[in-house]
Write an enzyme that holds these catalytic residues in place. Structure first.
Site, PDB file in Angstrom:
ATOM      1  N   CYS A  23       0.836  -1.195   0.000  1.00 14.43           N
ATOM      2  CA  CYS A  23       0.000   0.000   0.000  1.00 14.43           C
ATOM      3  C   CYS A  23       0.871   1.245   0.000  1.00 14.43           C
ATOM      4  CB  CYS A  23      -0.937   0.018   1.210  1.00 14.43           C
ATOM      5  SG  CYS A  23      -0.058   0.173   2.784  1.00 14.43           S
ATOM      6  N   CYS A  29       3.374   1.603   2.842  1.00 13.23           N
ATOM      7  CA  CYS A  29       4.645   0.886   2.657  1.00 13.23           C
ATOM      8  C   CYS A  29       5.622   1.743   1.876  1.00 13.23           C
ATOM      9  CB  CYS A  29       4.410  -0.425   1.902  1.00 13.23           C
ATOM     10  SG  CYS A  29       3.428  -1.640   2.776  1.00 13.23           S
ATOM     11  N   ASP A  83      11.064  28.109 -32.130  1.00 16.82           N
ATOM     12  CA  ASP A  83      12.139  28.537 -33.002  1.00 16.82           C
ATOM     13  C   ASP A  83      11.600  28.419 -34.433  1.00 16.82           C
ATOM     14  OD1 ASP A  83      14.794  29.109 -33.955  1.00 16.82           O
ATOM     15  OD2 ASP A  83      14.989  26.963 -34.374  1.00 16.82           O
ATOM     16  N   ASP A  92      15.189  22.886 -31.900  1.00 16.06           N
ATOM     17  CA  ASP A  92      15.891  21.672 -32.319  1.00 16.06           C
ATOM     18  C   ASP A  92      17.397  21.842 -32.423  1.00 16.06           C
ATOM     19  OD1 ASP A  92      15.983  23.292 -34.606  1.00 16.06           O
ATOM     20  OD2 ASP A  92      16.046  21.543 -35.926  1.00 16.06           O
ATOM     21  N   ASP A 146      19.314  26.699 -29.582  1.00 15.07           N
ATOM     22  CA  ASP A 146      18.050  26.740 -28.832  1.00 15.07           C
ATOM     23  C   ASP A 146      18.206  26.252 -27.394  1.00 15.07           C
ATOM     24  OD1 ASP A 146      16.564  27.605 -31.082  1.00 15.07           O
ATOM     25  OD2 ASP A 146      16.494  25.538 -31.821  1.00 15.07           O
TER      26      ASP A 146
END
Length: 738
Positions: A21, A24, A431, A630, A634
């Site tokens: 549970c 625990c 971008d 990408d 950036d």
């Protein structure tokens, strides 16, 4: 402001068994976090996994020992090597065998419990039939011993380590009901109601709930298992004209491997020979096979189509894209949402509070009504219904299912912080080059002031032979298409955000924008007129200067991605503003923005200024901002944004700085990433509501005698199963589902 740079702190990941549970998980997490040499720990109940961040490199043995002292079992997660793989296979086989035993035990328990339940079913119809006390004892005892044994063991381990969990509640409640009934059977003149059916029904229902819960949890984490299954065990290595099948561990960088039709690609590498279609669905989410040929990059785990391919091994083992994807998904699934901290605090005190409430319930009924039967029934019902399992599973199961669904669609979420921010974004900034555009500009116009356009292009392309900039690639490609002579420069210096300076054939060359020309004090009047004309058409142009004098202008165009406009429309439909942050000129940026319908444009922004542009957008919007990019330039903006989103085809540094990576270079996936984030957090809210509601409503009903122990057991089992099942519905999420 969130930064998503990769951490350098050493970590150890352990697979944990024995947790029952949320209590625990919370107790084990506190134990591990307090250990010597540990700076932090996260325990995920849904994945049954602990991730421990260390202050220094250390052996995992003391941590495993600590877990075992706390009453659980642990082993290293995903350790390398054949022995570790075989160990994992043994553990998985043992788990499957345990599940089969549990199912058989459940069937036996149900058969023994059924005669005890029949009288309860017949009673509303006016039929009164009850097995004799001795028969009830004979039916209930095997259930109490065989099914109850696992709960007694779990309770004993928890109490021995100084804690209490669900097992304690179930063991105490059923033992009270069974023990009291046993006493009533053998006490002279014993009479009154017996609770054998309550203890047997509770144990049977709880066992059924645990079995359904395990199966539902497995379905939520199916994404990582599916990804891991993509890794072949062997490869066909080429030695001269011969082909030998070898384990992947025997391959080395630079080896040549053969991938036959229908086989999985075993490594990341460049295609040296052959053309085929690769099924990349489980890697990128792309539903249709993609044609790959000589010079293209192939990714481990993809399925080869009809052609044979020969690959140069470029990445192995943990360095492959597939391994990186698995690490990202596992890392996200093992992380914790901020709301989970509240759940952990509640779980930590939940069981002791329930024990106290059960004792008060028993005492209250006994004192006010003098009815031991009613007191015992209500107290047992309180113990049984108050299981913290649903509470502990509410958040992690939704996260596991949500990140798994995203991974199948080609959306990789680094951590829960990224997922948490994504669903409340105010602005998404893009971008331009390689993100909203194809990133493959082509030369469209060459204007040489001396009318020799070939010489101008030859000189400009020669200076950029070693450059990785997309505009440089466009000029080199145009020069080679004309078969112009190219010679590498003797000197070369890139000027970030402006252009470059070089020495070609003893002449000083400069290629770039007006800022570079101003810095070099080059007259650009005629060139500027040409640039304005080109930029009005959405073309990017550069000035070429030789020996301190402008000699021409080269213009390039980069086509918009086909899905760019649809991506921005999808974001607006979600109530999110869109912006573009680019180093290109104002005129080009405005032209592109008009075509796409962007809400905001920040142009002529140098790489070091993109972080400031993100901060400005955040202040204007009054909320979180995402940056989509990408390239290397950036990375600062991706790290400065509240969440960075990197295109999978981009530079590695961009992906390292991002919280989310899109495995396809499709801007439409940005809206899908936000969609899956919103769907995941909607499930978390639903799960937490139901988990709290079960207890908030159920405990008072049980305490006031309005809920029998058997019904309490059914409600408790239903609570965990419903939470996990609700979370597993996220597996049905697909791109475009909204």
């Amino acid at each position: 402001m969130a930064s998503h740079r990769a951490t350098t702190a050493p970590t150890v990941t352990l697979d944990i068994t024995g947790m029952t549970c949320g209590g625990c998980a919370a107790r084990l997490q506190r134990t591990l976090a307090a250990a010597d040499g540990v700076s932090g720990a996260t325990v995920n109940l849904a994945l049954e996994r602990a991730t421990i961040t260390l202050r220094r490199q250390m052996s995992p043995a003391p941590l495993i020992e600590l877990v075992e002292k706390a009453g659980f079992q642990a082993r290293l997660h995903d350790a390398p090597g054949k022995a570790a793989r075989e160990d994992r296979e043994r553990v998985e086989a043992a788990q499957r065998a345990d599940e089969r035993r549990t199912l058989l035990l459940l069937v036996l328990a149900a058969l023994l419990t059924l005669p005890l339940v029949v009288p309860m079913v017949l009673m509303p119809f006016g039929l009164h039939w009850m097995p004799s006390p001795l028969v009830q004892l004979l039916l209930a005892t095997p259930v109490q011993v065989l099914v109850g044994a696992r709960f007694y063991r779990g309770a004993a381990r928890a109490l021995a380590s100084g804690g209490a969990n669900m097992d304690v509640l179930v063991a105490l409640g059923t033992s009270a009901a069974f023990g009291y009934s046993l006493y009533r059977v053998f006490v002279p003149g014993g009479a009154g109601h017996l609770y054998f059916e309550a203890s047997a029904v509770i144990l049977t229902l709880v066992l059924m709930g645990k079995l359904l819960e395990v199966r539902a949890k497995r379905s939520t984490s199916a994404a990582v298992r599916a990804l891991a299954a993509l890794r072949p065990e062997t490869a066909n290595r080429m030695v001269g004209e011969d082909v030998e099948t070898v384990p992947l561990a025997d391959l080395r960088l630079g080896d040549r491997v053969l991938v036959r039709p229908g086989e999985r690609v075993p490594v990341d590498g460049t295609i040296l020979a052959g053309t085929s279609e690769l099924d990349e669905a489980l890697i990128t989410g792309e539903s249709l096979p993609v044609t790959r040929t000589v010079g293209d990059w192939a990714t481990a785990g993809t399925v080869n189509g009809s052609g044979a391919l020969q690959l140069d091994v470029g990445a192995l083992g943990e360095d492959t894209m597939l391994a990186r994807i698995i690490r990202l998904v596992e890392g996200a699934q093992a992380s914790r949402a901020p709301v989970q901290k509240l759940v952990d605090q509640v779980s930590a005190i939940f069981v002791p509070v329930v024990l106290l409430l059960a004792a008060l319930t028993f005492a209250g009924w006994w004192a006010m009504a003098g009815d031991v039967d009613a007191a015992l029934s209500s107290a047992v019902a309180v113990l049984v219904i108050a299981c913290p399992c649903a509470l502990g599973l509410a958040t992690p199961t939704a996260l596991v299912a949500g990140t798994g669904a995203a991974a199948r669609a080609g959306i990789l979420i680094r951590d829960i912080e990224a997922l948490e921010v994504a669903h409340r974004l105010k602005v998404v900034a893009f971008d331009k080059t390689g993100t909203l555009t194809e990133g493959r500009p082509v030369v469209t116009d060459i204007v040489a002031f001396d009318k020799d356009s070939n010489r101008l292009l030859s000189v400009a392309a020669s200076a950029q032979l070693a450059s990785e900039h997309p505009l440089a690639h466009a000029m080199v490609a145009a020069a080679r298409a004309r078969n112009l002579p190219l010679a590498a420069p003797k000197e070369f210096e890139a000027v970030p955000g402006q252009g470059l300076v070089a020495v070609i054939g003893g002449h000083a060359l400069a290629i770039g924008n007006e800022a570079l020309m101003d810095q070099l004090r080059i007259d650009r009047f005629t060139a500027d007129q040409l640039r304005r004309t080109f930029e009005a058409d959405g073309k990017t142009s550069v000035i070429v200067a030789l020996d301190g004098r402008a000699v021409g202008v080269i213009a390039m165009a980069d086509e918009l991605r086909p899905t760019a406009r649809g991506a921005l429309d999808a974001l607006k439909a979600q109530g999110i503003r869109t912006a573009m942050v680019t180093g290109d000129t104002e005129a080009v940026a405005r032209t592109v923005a008009a075509r796409l319908g962007l809400d905001d444009v920040r142009a002529s922004v140098r790489p070091e200024g993109k972080a400031a542009a993100i901060a400005s957008l955040r202040e204007a919007a009054g909320g979180p901002v995402a940056m989509v990019g990408d390239g290397v330039n950036d990375a600062p903006a991706l790290a400065a944004a509240d969440i960075g989103i990197a295109m999978g085809s981009g530079a590695d540094v961009a992906m390292e700085a991002a919280g989310i990576t899109l495995m396809r270079s499709d801007p439409l996936m940005v809206a899908e990433a936000i969609s899956v984030s919103r769907a995941t957090f909607a499930k978390i809210r639903q799960n937490l509501f139901w988990a709290f509601a079960y207890n908030v409503i159920g405990i008072p009903l049980a305490a006031f005698g309005l809920l029998s122990p058997a019904l309490a057991g059914a409600a408790m089992a239903l609570s965990s199963v419903s939470v996990v099942t609700n979370a597993s519905l996220l597996r049905r999420w697909r791109p475009g589902a909204g």
